[in-house]
Scaffold this active site. Structure first.
Site, short mmCIF file in Angstrom:
data_model
loop_
_atom_site.label_atom_id
_atom_site.label_comp_id
_atom_site.label_asym_id
_atom_site.label_seq_id
_atom_site.Cartn_x
_atom_site.Cartn_y
_atom_site.Cartn_z
N ASP A 54 0.87 -1.17 0.00
CA ASP A 54 0.00 0.00 0.00
C ASP A 54 0.91 1.23 0.00
O ASP A 54 1.80 1.34 0.85
CB ASP A 54 -0.89 0.00 1.25
N ASN B 25 -1.77 12.86 -5.27
CA ASN B 25 -2.82 13.28 -6.20
C ASN B 25 -3.30 14.70 -5.90
O ASN B 25 -3.52 15.50 -6.81
CB ASN B 25 -4.01 12.32 -6.16
N ASP C 74 -0.80 8.96 -11.47
CA ASP C 74 -0.81 7.84 -12.43
C ASP C 74 0.61 7.40 -12.75
O ASP C 74 0.90 6.20 -12.85
CB ASP C 74 -1.53 8.25 -13.71
N GLU D 43 -4.22 2.47 -4.73
CA GLU D 43 -2.76 2.52 -4.61
C GLU D 43 -2.24 1.25 -3.94
O GLU D 43 -1.17 1.23 -3.35
CB GLU D 43 -2.32 3.76 -3.82
#
Length: 173
Positions: free
Chosen positions: A97, A105, A114, A140
């Site tokens: 994770d 973001n 991305d 993620e």
């Protein structure tokens, strides 16, 4: 087209050599027209079958691959894990994770996020062995299934995966 009546052996030989049909000309124009229509229909059916086969491949790929990273998705990981459990095969399951990914973001934008996800997927794939399953689990989160891993190597494998991600370098901009 044959001007004389060929024997059965000649007809069989022609068909086995690749002819789609064999027609003896005898002024049966209706039959000739019907045979042409059948061949055109067969051609259309072959083209439709090829197109359908291509689409099935595309859909299968879309169903099993994460479109952003290009690696397998959760369905593949679930299936691989079920298969390993059913076979009684010892398998290490590493869950990865990315901490504070939302911050990436929010501050840098989704295109940068991305890029981080793609780079992480690439690092995990480069670090994994043939036969391991690297998949995007969601958001993620990634999963790596490592079949036949010894319990004594769990920490070493985990550290290798963590280091591969930590060593990803991004341009300053």
């Amino acid at each position: 087209y044959a001007s004389e009546d060929p024997g059965e052996d000649e007809v069989v030989q022609a068909l086995l050599a690749g002819a789609d049909d064999f027609f003896l000309w005898s002024h049966r124009i209706g039959e000739l027209g019907a045979r042409i229509q059948v061949q055109l229909r067969n051609r259309r059916d072959r083209e439709l079958l090829a197109w359908t086969s291509d689409k099935v491949g595309e859909l299968r790929s879309a169903a099993l691959l994460d479109p952003l990273t290009g690696i397998p998705n959760r369905r593949v990981a679930d299936s691989a894990l079920s298969g390993a459990l059913d076979a009684g095969r010892a398998t290490l399951l590493a869950l990865i994770d990315l901490d504070h990914f939302k911050l990436v973001n929010d501050t840098c934008g989704h295109p940068v996020g991305d890029h981080v996800l793609r780079a992480t997927a690439n690092a995990l794939e480069r670090t994994s062995r043939r036969g391991d399953v690297v998949a995007r689990f969601g958001g993620e989160e990634f999963v790596v299934l490592i079949p036949d891993a010894r319990a004594s190597s769990v920490l070493q494998i985990g550290e290798r995966l963590r280091t591969a991600i930590r060593e990803i370098r991004f341009p300053p901009d």
